[in-house]
Scaffold this motif. Structure first.
Motif, mmCIF file in Angstrom:
data_model
loop_
_atom_site.group_PDB
_atom_site.id
_atom_site.type_symbol
_atom_site.label_atom_id
_atom_site.label_comp_id
_atom_site.label_asym_id
_atom_site.label_seq_id
_atom_site.Cartn_x
_atom_site.Cartn_y
_atom_site.Cartn_z
ATOM 1 N N GLU A 83 0.815 -1.205 0.000
ATOM 2 C CA GLU A 83 0.000 0.000 0.000
ATOM 3 C C GLU A 83 0.854 1.263 0.000
ATOM 4 N N GLN A 84 2.080 1.171 0.520
ATOM 5 C CA GLN A 84 2.973 2.328 0.463
ATOM 6 C C GLN A 84 3.243 2.733 -0.976
ATOM 7 N N THR A 85 3.402 1.741 -1.854
ATOM 8 C CA THR A 85 3.641 2.037 -3.267
ATOM 9 C C THR A 85 2.447 2.760 -3.871
ATOM 10 N N ASN A 86 1.243 2.267 -3.581
ATOM 11 C CA ASN A 86 0.035 2.907 -4.107
ATOM 12 C C ASN A 86 -0.143 4.305 -3.536
ATOM 13 N N LEU A 87 0.145 4.459 -2.247
ATOM 14 C CA LEU A 87 0.021 5.767 -1.619
ATOM 15 C C LEU A 87 1.037 6.736 -2.200
ATOM 16 N N ARG A 88 2.241 6.248 -2.437
ATOM 17 C CA ARG A 88 3.292 7.074 -3.033
ATOM 18 C C ARG A 88 2.833 7.608 -4.395
ATOM 19 N N GLN B 257 -0.970 8.932 -13.465
ATOM 20 C CA GLN B 257 -0.763 7.766 -12.605
ATOM 21 C C GLN B 257 -0.271 6.566 -13.406
ATOM 22 N N SER B 258 -0.755 6.418 -14.617
ATOM 23 C CA SER B 258 -0.287 5.330 -15.475
ATOM 24 C C SER B 258 1.206 5.463 -15.746
ATOM 25 N N SER B 259 1.645 6.687 -16.030
ATOM 26 C CA SER B 259 3.057 6.916 -16.287
ATOM 27 C C SER B 259 3.884 6.704 -15.029
ATOM 28 N N LEU B 260 3.360 7.118 -13.879
ATOM 29 C CA LEU B 260 4.075 6.912 -12.621
ATOM 30 C C LEU B 260 4.249 5.418 -12.327
ATOM 31 N N ARG B 261 3.221 4.646 -12.587
ATOM 32 C CA ARG B 261 3.338 3.198 -12.362
ATOM 33 C C ARG B 261 4.419 2.603 -13.251
ATOM 34 N N TYR B 262 4.503 3.099 -14.468
ATOM 35 C CA TYR B 262 5.553 2.633 -15.371
ATOM 36 C C TYR B 262 6.927 3.059 -14.839
ATOM 37 N N PHE C 263 7.853 3.568 -11.852
ATOM 38 C CA PHE C 263 8.208 2.804 -10.660
ATOM 39 C C PHE C 263 8.280 1.300 -10.916
ATOM 40 N N GLY C 264 8.108 0.896 -12.186
ATOM 41 C CA GLY C 264 8.257 -0.500 -12.539
ATOM 42 C C GLY C 264 7.067 -1.376 -12.220
ATOM 43 N N ILE C 265 5.900 -0.749 -11.989
ATOM 44 C CA ILE C 265 4.694 -1.527 -11.676
ATOM 45 C C ILE C 265 3.956 -1.913 -12.954
ATOM 46 N N ALA C 266 3.912 -0.997 -13.912
ATOM 47 C CA ALA C 266 3.263 -1.260 -15.205
ATOM 48 C C ALA C 266 4.327 -1.553 -16.256
ATOM 49 N N LYS C 267 3.952 -2.307 -17.278
ATOM 50 C CA LYS C 267 4.911 -2.725 -18.300
ATOM 51 C C LYS C 267 5.132 -1.675 -19.373
ATOM 52 N N ASP C 268 4.162 -0.816 -19.590
ATOM 53 C CA ASP C 268 4.338 0.237 -20.592
ATOM 54 C C ASP C 268 3.478 1.439 -20.235
ATOM 55 N N GLN C 269 3.702 2.531 -20.944
ATOM 56 C CA GLN C 269 2.892 3.730 -20.756
ATOM 57 C C GLN C 269 2.353 4.203 -22.094
ATOM 58 N N SER C 270 2.049 3.247 -22.934
ATOM 59 C CA SER C 270 1.520 3.584 -24.256
ATOM 60 C C SER C 270 0.197 4.323 -24.111
ATOM 61 N N GLY C 271 0.022 5.326 -24.932
ATOM 62 C CA GLY C 271 -1.206 6.111 -24.894
ATOM 63 C C GLY C 271 -1.159 7.279 -23.933
ATOM 64 N N VAL C 272 -0.092 7.379 -23.123
ATOM 65 C CA VAL C 272 0.019 8.506 -22.199
ATOM 66 C C VAL C 272 0.546 9.717 -22.954
ATOM 67 N N PRO C 273 -0.179 10.842 -22.940
ATOM 68 C CA PRO C 273 0.272 12.049 -23.653
ATOM 69 C C PRO C 273 1.621 12.550 -23.132
ATOM 70 N N GLY D 283 5.803 13.585 -19.218
ATOM 71 C CA GLY D 283 6.919 14.435 -18.834
ATOM 72 C C GLY D 283 6.897 14.827 -17.371
ATOM 73 N N ILE D 284 5.729 15.265 -16.874
ATOM 74 C CA ILE D 284 5.669 15.681 -15.474
ATOM 75 C C ILE D 284 5.873 14.483 -14.563
ATOM 76 N N ALA D 285 5.380 13.308 -14.966
ATOM 77 C CA ALA D 285 5.588 12.096 -14.164
ATOM 78 C C ALA D 285 7.072 11.753 -14.098
ATOM 79 N N GLN D 286 7.760 11.859 -15.221
ATOM 80 C CA GLN D 286 9.193 11.575 -15.249
ATOM 81 C C GLN D 286 9.960 12.526 -14.332
ATOM 82 N N MET D 287 9.594 13.807 -14.375
ATOM 83 C CA MET D 287 10.291 14.772 -13.534
ATOM 84 C C MET D 287 10.068 14.483 -12.058
ATOM 85 N N MET D 288 8.827 14.165 -11.680
ATOM 86 C CA MET D 288 8.527 13.917 -10.280
ATOM 87 C C MET D 288 9.244 12.670 -9.761
#
Length: 367
Positions: A45-50, A75-80, A82-92, A97-102
């Motif tokens: 849950e720490q990962t989800n909360l993060r 959130q989709s990009s953040l999961r990618y 952090f290695g939770i999701a396999k891809d971030q296809s379809g993310v504008p 960009g903002i997810a990568q910076m954060m």
């Protein structure tokens, strides 16, 4: 002399350090409270909360600048990231960009600041820009860098930054200052003082064509994290966005002098409020987890959809409470079905009910 950088003392800022003694102590105390609360959340849950906390900051730091992003995409990009999701296809590009910076800020907070750090952030933020001449570098245009408002005929200049030809020198001094005031350094500064100085100092230089506000807030968070020796996950942008006018007023009030006690006091109070908001969001998330554990397999699809929509509103809740009309709009249920579903949610302890007849409203019942 009109702007702070025109003062012969620039960039030697002055302030009353005693005005910050209590906020500095409160900041350290509340940081300990957050660390304690976060430890009560399971590893999964720490990962989800993060992701929840970082995505909210990503959305709000963009919203302060008038850019509205899609929460699910961030959130989709953040999961990618952090290695939770396999891809971030379809993310504008903007959300990616903002997810990568954060995430870069989160992972590399302890590293010394470099020009390349900020160039990288700028490339991430400007990934979808078509109007910026220099991406991933300091501005070079000969025109004055101004913050303005109002129609062209009656334009008000809120601030004018140093000319572009001074960027290399100004930013070299800034980077040196940032690193030399870090914890354990010869010129180490207290947490709130350093973060507030970093923010105002950076935006006064305004080194990029665009994205300066977002990078300034990232630098403030990097500074706070370094002083705590761990990522803060603090709701700084979330708190600033809620009182955006006060934020811009404070910046404008303090861009004409190198005496900045007012700014540092304002910024310290904002950070303390942000800490309170962060702790409330952690408590809310823990309550949300317990809510779903308590009602596991007891809600139908319509009820689950409506409850998820209510939780999406966060700690502020569904504005005015959930009405039967809201429920119908969310679930596409008939009025009779909506009435039964809502009565059932109250009976199961998922919602509380207030008001009567057309003024009836429903609210989440949290531990």
């Amino acid at each position: 002399m009109h702007w702070n950088w025109e003062d012969p003392r620039w960039p030697q800022f002055s302030y009353d350090s005693k005005s910050l003694d209590k906020p500095e102590a409160d900041f350290l105390l509340r940081s300990g409270e957050f660390i304690g609360a976060f430890k009560h959340v399971s590893q999964d849950e720490q990962t989800n909360l993060r992701i929840e906390l970082i995505s909210e900051e990503a959305l709000k730091t963009s919203e302060i600048e008038g850019e509205i992003l899609n929460r699910d995409s961030v959130q989709s990009s953040l999961r990618y990231q952090f290695g939770i999701a396999k891809d971030q296809s379809g993310v504008p590009a903007a959300e990616r960009g903002i997810a990568q910076m954060m995430v870069d800020l989160y992972r590399k907070f302890a590293e010394p600041l470099t020009h390349e750090t900020m160039f990288g952030w700028h490339k991430m933020l400007m990934a979808d820009s078509r109007s910026i001449q220099v991406i991933g570098g300091y501005r070079q245009h000969p025109d004055p860098m101004q913050v303005v408002s109002g129609p062209i005929a009656h334009r008000k200049v809120h601030f004018e930054a140093p000319p572009s030809e001074r960027m290399a020198k100004e930013m070299e001094v800034f980077v040196t200052w940032f690193n030399e005031t870090a914890p354990a350094s010869a010129r180490a500064l207290p947490a709130l003082t350093r973060a507030g100085l970093a923010h105002l100092y950076f935006v006064s230089i305004h080194p990029f064509e665009d994205g300066n506000g977002r990078i300034a807030r990232a630098l403030a968070e990097k500074s706070l994290a370094q002083n705590l020796n761990q990522p803060t996950l603090i709701a700084l942008a979330y708190t600033i966005e809620r009182k955006r006018k006060a934020y811009y007023d404070a910046l404008e009030h303090n861009n004409k002098s190198v005496e900045i006690t007012d700014w540092l006091v304002y910024f310290a109070e904002t950070v303390l409020e942000a800490q309170d908001n962060t702790n409330k969001r952690v408590e809310f998330y823990v309550a949300k987890t317990r809510f779903y554990e308590r009602l596991r397999d007891q809600l139908n699809d319509r009820q689950q959809k409506a409850v998820a929509r209510m939780f999406k509103e966060g700690i502020d809740g569904f504005k005015g409470g959930l009405s039967a009309e809201n429920y119908i709009s969310i679930t596409r249920a008939s009025r009779a079905t909506a009435t039964r579903d809502l009565q059932d949610l109250v009976a199961k302890g998922a919602l509380t009910r207030t008001g009567e007849l057309r003024h009836t409203r429903y609210h989440l019942k949290l531990d």
